[in-house]
Design a protein around this motif. Sequence first.
Motif, PDB file in Angstrom:
ATOM      1  N   THR A 186      63.574  29.539  14.887  1.00 22.16           N
ATOM      2  CA  THR A 186      62.407  29.391  14.011  1.00 22.16           C
ATOM      3  C   THR A 186      61.490  30.610  14.157  1.00 22.16           C
ATOM      4  O   THR A 186      61.200  31.049  15.271  1.00 22.16           O
ATOM      5  CB  THR A 186      61.611  28.116  14.402  1.00 22.16           C
ATOM      6  OG1 THR A 186      62.515  27.029  14.485  1.00 22.16           O
ATOM      7  CG2 THR A 186      60.508  27.817  13.405  1.00 22.16           C
ATOM      8  N   THR A 187      61.072  31.142  13.041  1.00 26.15           N
ATOM      9  CA  THR A 187      60.119  32.253  13.027  1.00 26.15           C
ATOM     10  C   THR A 187      58.723  31.651  13.174  1.00 26.15           C
ATOM     11  O   THR A 187      58.430  30.610  12.567  1.00 26.15           O
ATOM     12  CB  THR A 187      60.245  33.014  11.685  1.00 26.15           C
ATOM     13  OG1 THR A 187      61.617  33.379  11.503  1.00 26.15           O
ATOM     14  CG2 THR A 187      59.380  34.260  11.666  1.00 26.15           C
ATOM     15  N   ILE A 188      57.884  32.265  13.993  1.00 32.44           N
ATOM     16  CA  ILE A 188      56.597  31.638  14.303  1.00 32.44           C
ATOM     17  C   ILE A 188      55.447  32.630  14.178  1.00 32.44           C
ATOM     18  O   ILE A 188      55.517  33.745  14.705  1.00 32.44           O
ATOM     19  CB  ILE A 188      56.630  31.040  15.734  1.00 32.44           C
ATOM     20  CG1 ILE A 188      57.680  29.913  15.787  1.00 32.44           C
ATOM     21  CG2 ILE A 188      55.242  30.506  16.153  1.00 32.44           C
ATOM     22  CD1 ILE A 188      57.969  29.352  17.155  1.00 32.44           C
ATOM     23  N   LEU A 189      54.408  32.207  13.469  1.00 31.95           N
ATOM     24  CA  LEU A 189      53.141  32.952  13.465  1.00 31.95           C
ATOM     25  C   LEU A 189      52.151  32.121  14.263  1.00 31.95           C
ATOM     26  O   LEU A 189      51.814  30.991  13.894  1.00 31.95           O
ATOM     27  CB  LEU A 189      52.636  33.191  12.036  1.00 31.95           C
ATOM     28  CG  LEU A 189      51.277  33.915  11.939  1.00 31.95           C
ATOM     29  CD1 LEU A 189      51.304  35.278  12.630  1.00 31.95           C
ATOM     30  CD2 LEU A 189      50.861  34.093  10.477  1.00 31.95           C
ATOM     31  N   LEU A 190      51.722  32.692  15.378  1.00 30.28           N
ATOM     32  CA  LEU A 190      50.920  31.970  16.359  1.00 30.28           C
ATOM     33  C   LEU A 190      49.500  32.519  16.374  1.00 30.28           C
ATOM     34  O   LEU A 190      49.273  33.666  16.737  1.00 30.28           O
ATOM     35  CB  LEU A 190      51.586  32.171  17.732  1.00 30.28           C
ATOM     36  CG  LEU A 190      50.925  31.632  18.967  1.00 30.28           C
ATOM     37  CD1 LEU A 190      50.851  30.106  18.917  1.00 30.28           C
ATOM     38  CD2 LEU A 190      51.707  32.060  20.205  1.00 30.28           C
ATOM     39  N   VAL A 191      48.553  31.670  15.958  1.00 30.38           N
ATOM     40  CA  VAL A 191      47.136  32.042  16.040  1.00 30.38           C
ATOM     41  C   VAL A 191      46.589  31.522  17.350  1.00 30.38           C
ATOM     42  O   VAL A 191      46.791  30.355  17.684  1.00 30.38           O
ATOM     43  CB  VAL A 191      46.359  31.426  14.852  1.00 30.38           C
ATOM     44  CG1 VAL A 191      44.875  31.332  15.154  1.00 30.38           C
ATOM     45  CG2 VAL A 191      46.578  32.251  13.597  1.00 30.38           C
TER      46      VAL A 191
END
Length: 236
Positions: A186-191
Amino acid sequence: MLEVNGVHTYYGHIHALKGIDIKINQGEVVALIGGNGAGKTTTLRTLSGMLRPKNGEVSFKGRNIVGMPAHDIMGLGMSHVPEGRRIFPQLTVRENLDIGAYKVNSRKVINERINEAYALFPRLKEREKQLGGTLSGGEQQMLAIARALMVDPELLLLDEPSMGLSPKFVEAIFDIVQRLNQERGTTILLVEQNALMALGVAKRAYVLQTGEIRLSGNAADVASDESVRKAYLGEE
Ligand code: ATP
């Protein structure tokens, strides 16, 4: 997988995003860090279709998604875990997961995904019949992530998953982020406000400041940048 070019987002007259560019490749974990009010949440809301940018382009898997309703963007494979873990407090853990799967037609697939979620979060299986509102903060965050996974997303947007959690749960959440990326791809954009942890799991990072990207690059390079160390990593 995702390309953001020159995006401007407003709340009325408030110019929250001032022309941001972000690129996320398939299979990456990318961190988006920055101080309070920098625009991190606004960025995620703009990507997932909750907010419509005034200018600029957002392309997801080669399609322009600006103006597309949020549920259609989700249908394309993007899932957003909002800030503050908005689970349904009056519904059980299992019912919360069922609701996350409302886009999935097959009962068999839904049950399989619930079992996958329980494999990832055994604590949720133990609390299957418990009401969401009675879970601890860390368990609610696990439920919020598990619910977002019910659509089997290719890109997961996580808004401050460690916020307000005890160190033990922070570790558990970051561990899950890594496992999702490594085991499922899974590709993840983590804020994250917890810049140190975020830069530890991410491959690349963007630093947002008052609605603009101030710095971007490999997570290790961003973590060693002097201005980042002073502003976000608590160094004098
Ligand atoms: P935090 O970590 O404090 O949540 P953030 O980086 O996620 O910060 P945003 O929540 O995206 O920041 O806010 C960016 C800017 O937009 C801020 O100046 C904020 O006050 C403003 N803003 C956010 N939500 C709204 C809203 N619903 N109406 C008006 N202004 C808003």
